[in-house]
Design a protein around this motif. Structure first.
Motif, PDB file in Angstrom:
ATOM      1  N   ALA A  24       0.487  -1.022  -0.122  1.00 16.53           N
ATOM      2  CA  ALA A  24       0.243   0.238  -0.153  1.00 16.53           C
ATOM      3  C   ALA A  24       0.393   1.238  -0.175  1.00 16.53           C
ATOM      4  CB  ALA A  24      -0.367   0.104   0.950  1.00 16.53           C
ATOM      5  N   SER A  25       1.925   1.342   0.857  1.00 10.90           N
ATOM      6  CA  SER A  25       2.902   2.257   0.976  1.00 10.90           C
ATOM      7  C   SER A  25       3.524   2.475  -0.631  1.00 10.90           C
ATOM      8  CB  SER A  25       3.584   2.799   2.424  1.00 10.90           C
ATOM      9  OG  SER A  25       4.364   1.367   1.558  1.00 10.90           O
ATOM     10  N   LYS A  26       3.632   1.747  -1.485  1.00 10.57           N
ATOM     11  CA  LYS A  26       4.413   1.764  -2.959  1.00 10.57           C
ATOM     12  C   LYS A  26       3.170   1.781  -3.413  1.00 10.57           C
ATOM     13  CE  LYS A  26       8.260   1.595  -0.999  1.00 10.57           C
ATOM     14  NZ  LYS A  26       9.202   1.993  -1.369  1.00 10.57           N
ATOM     15  N   GLY A  27       1.931   1.938  -3.214  1.00 13.42           N
ATOM     16  CA  GLY A  27       0.140   2.071  -4.429  1.00 13.42           C
ATOM     17  C   GLY A  27       0.141   0.892  -5.500  1.00 13.42           C
ATOM     18  N   LEU A  28       0.906  -0.326  -4.736  1.00 12.97           N
ATOM     19  CA  LEU A  28       0.187  -1.275  -5.627  1.00 12.97           C
ATOM     20  C   LEU A  28      -0.581  -1.965  -4.629  1.00 12.97           C
ATOM     21  CD1 LEU A  28       4.188  -2.144  -5.709  1.00 12.97           C
ATOM     22  CD2 LEU A  28       2.896  -1.862  -7.112  1.00 12.97           C
ATOM     23  N   LEU A  29      -1.589  -1.648  -3.939  1.00 10.88           N
ATOM     24  CA  LEU A  29      -3.005  -1.611  -3.038  1.00 10.88           C
ATOM     25  C   LEU A  29      -2.873  -1.222  -1.927  1.00 10.88           C
ATOM     26  CD1 LEU A  29      -4.048  -5.042  -2.034  1.00 10.88           C
ATOM     27  CD2 LEU A  29      -2.711  -4.397   0.328  1.00 10.88           C
ATOM     28  N   PRO A  30      -4.246  -0.774  -2.567  1.00 13.52           N
ATOM     29  CA  PRO A  30      -5.323  -0.364  -2.207  1.00 13.52           C
ATOM     30  C   PRO A  30      -5.297   0.161  -0.274  1.00 13.52           C
ATOM     31  CG  PRO A  30      -6.832  -1.186  -3.885  1.00 13.52           C
ATOM     32  CD  PRO A  30      -5.429  -1.271  -4.157  1.00 13.52           C
ATOM     33  N   ALA A  31      -5.330   1.237   0.097  1.00 15.02           N
ATOM     34  CA  ALA A  31      -4.669   0.805   1.490  1.00 15.02           C
ATOM     35  C   ALA A  31      -5.828   0.621   2.213  1.00 15.02           C
ATOM     36  CB  ALA A  31      -5.440   1.905   2.093  1.00 15.02           C
ATOM     37  N   ASP A  32      -7.361   0.161   1.480  1.00 18.28           N
ATOM     38  CA  ASP A  32      -8.986  -0.175   1.806  1.00 18.28           C
ATOM     39  C   ASP A  32      -8.563  -1.578   1.652  1.00 18.28           C
ATOM     40  OD1 ASP A  32      -9.187  -0.261  -0.018  1.00 18.28           O
ATOM     41  OD2 ASP A  32     -11.565  -0.159  -0.275  1.00 18.28           O
ATOM     42  N   GLN A  33      -7.728  -2.387   1.551  1.00 25.20           N
ATOM     43  CA  GLN A  33      -7.712  -3.492   1.177  1.00 25.20           C
ATOM     44  C   GLN A  33      -6.629  -4.115   2.066  1.00 25.20           C
ATOM     45  OE1 GLN A  33      -7.498  -4.972  -2.959  1.00 25.20           O
ATOM     46  NE2 GLN A  33      -8.869  -3.675  -3.604  1.00 25.20           N
ATOM     47  N   VAL A  34      -5.722  -3.423   2.738  1.00 21.58           N
ATOM     48  CA  VAL A  34      -4.929  -4.221   3.975  1.00 21.58           C
ATOM     49  C   VAL A  34      -5.725  -4.756   5.199  1.00 21.58           C
ATOM     50  CG1 VAL A  34      -3.440  -3.219   6.161  1.00 21.58           C
ATOM     51  CG2 VAL A  34      -3.255  -1.832   3.511  1.00 21.58           C
ATOM     52  N   ARG A  35      -4.640  -6.203   4.742  1.00 21.94           N
ATOM     53  CA  ARG A  35      -5.571  -7.183   5.712  1.00 21.94           C
ATOM     54  C   ARG A  35      -5.454  -6.838   7.115  1.00 21.94           C
ATOM     55  NH1 ARG A  35      -3.627 -11.962   1.084  1.00 21.94           N
ATOM     56  NH2 ARG A  35      -2.115 -10.069   1.316  1.00 21.94           N
ATOM     57  N   SER A  36      -6.748  -6.570   8.184  1.00 18.46           N
ATOM     58  CA  SER A  36      -6.218  -5.922   9.461  1.00 18.46           C
ATOM     59  C   SER A  36      -7.245  -6.686  10.373  1.00 18.46           C
ATOM     60  CB  SER A  36      -6.358  -4.802   9.983  1.00 18.46           C
ATOM     61  OG  SER A  36      -7.064  -3.588   9.163  1.00 18.46           O
ATOM     62  N   ILE A  37      -6.729  -6.898  11.431  1.00 18.50           N
ATOM     63  CA  ILE A  37      -7.607  -7.943  12.185  1.00 18.50           C
ATOM     64  C   ILE A  37      -7.561  -6.720  14.072  1.00 18.50           C
ATOM     65  CG2 ILE A  37      -8.461  -9.256  14.244  1.00 18.50           C
ATOM     66  CD1 ILE A  37      -7.199 -11.408  12.249  1.00 18.50           C
ATOM     67  N   ALA A  38      -8.819  -5.895  14.123  1.00 17.11           N
ATOM     68  CA  ALA A  38      -8.913  -5.907  15.652  1.00 17.11           C
ATOM     69  C   ALA A  38      -9.411  -6.183  16.928  1.00 17.11           C
ATOM     70  CB  ALA A  38      -9.946  -4.101  15.121  1.00 17.11           C
ATOM     71  N   VAL A  39      -8.484  -5.919  17.843  1.00 18.00           N
ATOM     72  CA  VAL A  39      -9.188  -7.628  18.778  1.00 18.00           C
ATOM     73  C   VAL A  39      -9.347  -6.890  20.605  1.00 18.00           C
ATOM     74  CG1 VAL A  39      -8.153  -9.572  20.624  1.00 18.00           C
ATOM     75  CG2 VAL A  39      -7.425  -9.237  17.793  1.00 18.00           C
ATOM     76  N   SER A  40      -9.804  -7.043  21.221  1.00 15.69           N
ATOM     77  CA  SER A  40     -10.814  -5.927  21.846  1.00 15.69           C
ATOM     78  C   SER A  40     -10.630  -6.419  22.897  1.00 15.69           C
ATOM     79  CB  SER A  40     -12.016  -6.406  22.174  1.00 15.69           C
ATOM     80  OG  SER A  40     -12.600  -7.469  22.029  1.00 15.69           O
ATOM     81  N   ASP A  41      -9.521  -7.618  23.307  1.00 12.56           N
ATOM     82  CA  ASP A  41      -8.846  -8.349  24.477  1.00 12.56           C
ATOM     83  C   ASP A  41      -7.881  -9.316  24.369  1.00 12.56           C
ATOM     84  OD1 ASP A  41     -10.397 -10.636  22.609  1.00 12.56           O
ATOM     85  OD2 ASP A  41     -11.940 -11.545  24.355  1.00 12.56           O
ATOM     86  N   ALA A  42      -6.644  -8.456  24.045  1.00 17.15           N
ATOM     87  CA  ALA A  42      -5.384  -9.463  23.600  1.00 17.15           C
ATOM     88  C   ALA A  42      -5.172  -9.357  25.273  1.00 17.15           C
ATOM     89  CB  ALA A  42      -4.657  -8.563  23.186  1.00 17.15           C
TER      90      ALA A  42
END
Length: 144
Positions: A24-42
């Motif tokens: 995404a930083s190189k413009g090769l992937l849209p920022a909204d396609q970065v895979r991520s997970i939010a965890v509320s209770d790590a």
């Protein structure tokens, strides 16, 4: 004489696929396609070494297996799978870290190495993370 119970410290965390972030930083992937997970209770575990996550979350992030390693656990010595690399964000601080695979029924577990990279210490009295008092509570690296 009373007995004290050991308190659990849990935190909200965001885990992002570092390869996706690079693309995404190189413009090769849209920022909204970065895979991520939010965890509320790590779960914060100073006795653990790195970040550990359930297999299903590792698959959701599409993390590559990079090696296996021997680990000492409460159940004895086992071989664990290590995947890499993610950006872990806790309370506005972030760091890169590899990920150890856990069974799906286990929680996300934040070990000592990410805590040090984030420059947090565990305040067991208040059962929360605090900025390292030795650094005035502000994030700092120690480079000796």
């Amino acid at each position: 004489m009373g007995t004290e119970t050991m308190g659990r410290v849990t935190v909200a965390a965001k885990v992002e696929n570092l390869g996706d972030l690079f693309m995404a930083s190189k413009g090769l992937l849209p920022a909204d396609q970065v895979r991520s997970i939010a965890v509320s209770d790590a779960l914060v575990d100073r006795g653990a070494t790195i970040l550990s996550m359930p297999k299903r979350m590792i698959e959701e992030l599409s993390l590559d297996l990079i090696r296996t390693r021997t680990a000492v656990t409460a159940a004895g010595t086992v071989t664990v799978k290590i995947h890499g690399t993610v950006r872990l964000t806790v309370e506005g601080r972030d760091c890169p870290t590899d990920v150890t695979e856990f069974p799906d029924e286990c929680p996300v577990l934040i070990g000592q190495v990410p805590l040090e990279l984030l420059d947090f210490v565990v305040d067991m009295q208040s059962r929360r993370l605090i900025g390292n008092p030795a650094h005035g509570g502000e994030p700092m690296l120690e480079m000796y």
